[in-house]
Scaffold this active site. Sequence first.
Site, PDB file in Angstrom:
ATOM      1  N   CYS A  56      -1.767  -0.951 -27.376  1.00 10.72           N
ATOM      2  CA  CYS A  56      -2.367  -0.484 -28.617  1.00 10.72           C
ATOM      3  C   CYS A  56      -1.568  -0.991 -29.819  1.00 10.72           C
ATOM      4  O   CYS A  56      -1.159  -2.142 -29.853  1.00 10.72           O
ATOM      5  CB  CYS A  56      -2.479   1.044 -28.571  1.00 10.72           C
ATOM      6  N   THR A  57      -1.298  -0.137 -30.791  1.00  8.92           N
ATOM      7  CA  THR A  57      -0.611  -0.570 -32.010  1.00  8.92           C
ATOM      8  C   THR A  57       0.878  -0.803 -31.800  1.00  8.92           C
ATOM      9  O   THR A  57       1.576  -1.175 -32.745  1.00  8.92           O
ATOM     10  CB  THR A  57      -0.819   0.452 -33.142  1.00  8.92           C
TER      11      THR A  57
END
Length: 229
Positions: A102-103
């Site tokens: 993800c981030t």
Amino acid sequence: MQPLTIAFLIYPDVTQLDFSGPAQVLSRLGASSMHFVWKCREPVATDSGFSILPTATFDEVGHADILCVPGGFGCVDVMEDARALAWVREVGSGAQWVTSVCTGSLILGAAGLLRGYRATSHWDWRDQLALFGAEPVEERVVFDRNRVTGGGVTAGIDFALALTAAIRGEEHAKAVQLGLEYDPHPPFVSGTPRSAEPAIVERVRERTRAIAPDREARIRAVAEGSQTQ
């Protein structure tokens, strides 16, 4: 079987599935030890309303064969945290595999570890990887040399299975997948911006803007600051 040390960065407002999903898979690599690392051993609050206990501090883990950085709304705070970035940079520079979910890839980018690499992230944040010299890729799992990045949240399980196959072989990874009975059949066709209804996509974007209204400006500032160092 080569023994491996795995280090997950955890931090306030981390998305728990970003690390717990991959951790469950990677714990079955065999001959491995796993650390959940933060500045201190005090409980760290996740974005799910419960806390977890780090197993080690930055000072206790200076090397890992696999570095994994999960995402979450707290990622921007980490990107602005010189001490946290220094640890990511140090461990990542010597790791066999530098990975994220993800981030978390934006944290790798802020640490200077994705410049010149193809990488992915959560769909609503992915384009910002370009600010750190990475090439954003719209794929669920991206391998580029020893950098392996996963897309948003649940992609962490796919990422970890793919990494398991790269390290221990496809047969081992298939056995792990079967042991976990990972055979997803989502109830809705709404898992990507391409498949979701436009109103649903906008609803998710509105939620992100409400939680982190200044995220783009802060990330851009981190990127600009890193270029002057």
